[in-house]
Design a protein around this motif. Structure first.
Motif, PDB file in Angstrom:
ATOM      1  N   ASP A 188       0.835  -1.196   0.000  1.00 51.89           N
ATOM      2  CA  ASP A 188       0.000   0.000   0.000  1.00 51.89           C
ATOM      3  C   ASP A 188       0.876   1.255   0.000  1.00 51.89           C
ATOM      4  N   ILE A 189       1.884   1.285   0.866  1.00 51.46           N
ATOM      5  CA  ILE A 189       2.817   2.410   0.928  1.00 51.46           C
ATOM      6  C   ILE A 189       3.555   2.569  -0.398  1.00 51.46           C
ATOM      7  N   ILE A 190       4.123   1.470  -0.872  1.00 50.09           N
ATOM      8  CA  ILE A 190       4.944   1.508  -2.083  1.00 50.09           C
ATOM      9  C   ILE A 190       4.120   1.903  -3.297  1.00 50.09           C
ATOM     10  N   ARG A 191       2.902   1.377  -3.404  1.00 52.45           N
ATOM     11  CA  ARG A 191       2.062   1.695  -4.559  1.00 52.45           C
ATOM     12  C   ARG A 191       1.638   3.165  -4.533  1.00 52.45           C
ATOM     13  N   ALA A 367      -7.768  -1.475  -2.954  1.00 56.51           N
ATOM     14  CA  ALA A 367      -7.504  -2.568  -2.019  1.00 56.51           C
ATOM     15  C   ALA A 367      -7.329  -3.894  -2.750  1.00 56.51           C
ATOM     16  N   ARG A 368      -8.110  -4.109  -3.819  1.00 60.79           N
ATOM     17  CA  ARG A 368      -7.951  -5.329  -4.603  1.00 60.79           C
ATOM     18  C   ARG A 368      -6.570  -5.374  -5.242  1.00 60.79           C
ATOM     19  N   ALA A 369      -6.061  -4.225  -5.682  1.00 59.38           N
ATOM     20  CA  ALA A 369      -4.721  -4.180  -6.270  1.00 59.38           C
ATOM     21  C   ALA A 369      -3.653  -4.547  -5.240  1.00 59.38           C
ATOM     22  N   ASN A 370      -3.816  -4.067  -3.981  1.00 62.34           N
ATOM     23  CA  ASN A 370      -2.884  -4.457  -2.919  1.00 62.34           C
ATOM     24  C   ASN A 370      -2.974  -5.959  -2.648  1.00 62.34           C
ATOM     25  N   LEU A 371      -4.205  -6.467  -2.611  1.00 64.70           N
ATOM     26  CA  LEU A 371      -4.411  -7.895  -2.375  1.00 64.70           C
ATOM     27  C   LEU A 371      -3.772  -8.725  -3.487  1.00 64.70           C
ATOM     28  N   GLU A 372      -3.876  -8.259  -4.719  1.00 59.81           N
ATOM     29  CA  GLU A 372      -3.271  -8.993  -5.834  1.00 59.81           C
ATOM     30  C   GLU A 372      -1.769  -9.146  -5.645  1.00 59.81           C
ATOM     31  N   TYR A 391      -4.740  -6.396 -12.046  1.00 60.78           N
ATOM     32  CA  TYR A 391      -5.785  -5.592 -11.428  1.00 60.78           C
ATOM     33  C   TYR A 391      -5.256  -4.307 -10.797  1.00 60.78           C
ATOM     34  N   GLN A 392      -4.133  -3.807 -11.307  1.00 61.43           N
ATOM     35  CA  GLN A 392      -3.552  -2.606 -10.732  1.00 61.43           C
ATOM     36  C   GLN A 392      -4.281  -1.345 -11.203  1.00 61.43           C
ATOM     37  N   VAL A 393      -4.307  -0.341 -10.340  1.00 61.01           N
ATOM     38  CA  VAL A 393      -4.976   0.926 -10.656  1.00 61.01           C
ATOM     39  C   VAL A 393      -4.056   2.084 -10.275  1.00 61.01           C
ATOM     40  N   PRO A 394      -4.154   3.197 -10.987  1.00 64.75           N
ATOM     41  CA  PRO A 394      -3.335   4.359 -10.637  1.00 64.75           C
ATOM     42  C   PRO A 394      -3.846   5.040  -9.376  1.00 64.75           C
ATOM     43  N   VAL A 395      -3.007   5.883  -8.786  1.00 65.79           N
ATOM     44  CA  VAL A 395      -3.409   6.677  -7.628  1.00 65.79           C
ATOM     45  C   VAL A 395      -4.406   7.739  -8.094  1.00 65.79           C
ATOM     46  N   LYS A 396      -5.559   7.795  -7.433  1.00 64.46           N
ATOM     47  CA  LYS A 396      -6.545   8.824  -7.757  1.00 64.46           C
ATOM     48  C   LYS A 396      -6.175  10.127  -7.070  1.00 64.46           C
TER      49      LYS A 396
END
Length: 403
Positions: A188-191, A367-372, A391-396
């Motif tokens: 979560d931090i790194i992403r 959260a799904r991207a972190n879980l992946e 399932y990665q997503v950019p920072v909104k």
């Protein structure tokens, strides 16, 4: 769409360590009311009712039937998240759910769909990217002062695997172990700092103590779509502690304990049964003899291990009072006020989403991207190969909707 209401009523589901730790943040927010709690522990319910003059319920179903509750904070075991999110969403309650979101990507998808179908916000927290030092790192990165980010590292050595655990916390298939439970913080931090979209990972995990049969350490290499490289290293076996590198400041913000070496490991080894260990964990929850006084302000922002961001023109790391920036011409500190905390930021994110219509960063897809990443890290270790993510997503960037 912004709400006509000016405040929200929150109910907490689960009064263990996570639930208890969120109470001060809820109380501190001027537009959020601590309205209720649900747990099967009657002693905790009685204490909660006495302490906060709030409603109490035995189950989440009962709490969610209360028409005065606008949102729920689900602080129950990971394997219960899917069902508890379903109950809350179908009752049209906005949701904060503890990390990790779920155990499988399929469960995560169903939770996202349920929230969207019922028109409620789904936020995952408390995750450590909410912490003010991490938020300030992102602000400096976004300013462009240090140029492009080159690499991000989070390394954390502690005693996690030997802290008192309930049985499900030591079962990987129920979301236990450091890769699910703590990797979800690291990733979560790194992403957040890297832009969100991880391209691939290569990982190695290990189970070093057969009496604690779940992942106790991992080394994960992440490559982002934008070319940023990152590592997440975690070791919870209670030997070396990263606090030796972080000014003796630990995860909760206080100075690290100066007790007996490997105290957590020795304590657990001395317990006579799993039941005794569970009893120790219970006593660390709300109202227990080992519970922390979360009302007491910490003297420092928490260090979730050692986080270092390297950019073209400098590096950034935490200091006891904020950040240290190692620029091209000078090294300088950035002070961060202690009034803001990560948990307050969690509550503020749900408040802004519900009342002001601001789309949350830490939503179900985030959260799904972190879980992946958690799931693929364990799979990568087993298969001993690099894996690509889907399932990665950019920072909104938060935008307020005043329509």
């Amino acid at each position: 769409m912004a709400s006509k209401k000016q405040s929200i009523n929150i109910g907490i589901v689960g009064l263990g360590i996570a639930g208890a730790s969120m109470i001060p943040a809820i109380i501190a927010h001027p537009h959020v009311n601590l309205a209720a709690a649900a747990t099967r522990n009657q002693e905790r319910l009685d204490k909660f009712a006495n302490d906060y003059h709030a409603k109490t319920y035995y189950t989440i179903d009962e709490l969610c039937r209360d028409p005065e509750i606008d949102a729920v904070y689900i602080a129950t075991p990971t394997e219960l998240h899917t069902e508890h999110v379903r109950i809350a969403a179908e009752a049209k309650k906005h949701i904060i759910v503890e990390k990790p979101l779920a155990v499988s990507l399929e469960d995560a998808e169903s939770m996202i769909e349920l929230a969207e179908k019922n028109g409620v916000h789904l936020i995952v927290g408390h995750s450590h990217s909410f912490e003010p030092p991490i938020q300030k790192m992102k602000e400096i990165i976004d300013s462009g002062k240090l140029g492009r980010v080159l690499m991000i590292h989070n390394w954390y050595y502690n005693d996690w695997i030997y802290r008192p655990r309930t049985p499900e916390e030591l079962k990987t298939d129920l979301g236990g172990g450091v890769t699910y439970r703590q990797g979800s913080h690291q990733f979560d931090i790194i992403r957040l700092l890297g832009g969100g979209e991880v391209r691939s990972i290569r990982a190695a995990t290990a189970i070093s103590d057969p009496e604690r049969p779940t992942e106790g350490n991992h080394s994960v290499f992440l490559e982002f779509e934008n070319g940023i490289a990152a590592t997440a290293v975690y070791n919870g076996y209670d030997h070396f502690h990263t606090t030796e590198l972080t000014f003796n400041i630990g995860e909760g913000g206080p100075l690290s304990n100066s007790g007996v070496y490997a105290q957590a490991r020795r304590t657990i080894k001395a317990t006579n049964s799993p039941q005794d260990e569970v009893a120790l964990k219970v006593e660390a929850g709300y109202g227990g003899s080992r519970s922390k006084n979360y009302q007491e302000a910490e003297k420092h922002h928490p260090f979730f291990g050692l986080t270092i961001v390297s950019c073209e023109k400098g590096d950034i790391r935490q200091s006891p009072d904020g950040l240290i920036v190692y620029g091209e011409e000078e090294k300088y500190t950035v002070q961060i006020p202690m009034e803001e905390t990560g948990r307050i930021n969690v509550i503020n994110e749900i408040y802004k989403a519900v009342i002001k219509g601001v789309k949350p960063i830490h939503d179900g897809r985030w959260a799904r991207a972190n879980l992946e990443v958690c799931i693929k890290a364990i799979q990568s270790s087993k298969e001993r190969k690099e894996l690509y993510l889907n399932y990665q997503v950019p920072v909104k960037e938060p935008v307020e909707n005043n329509i």
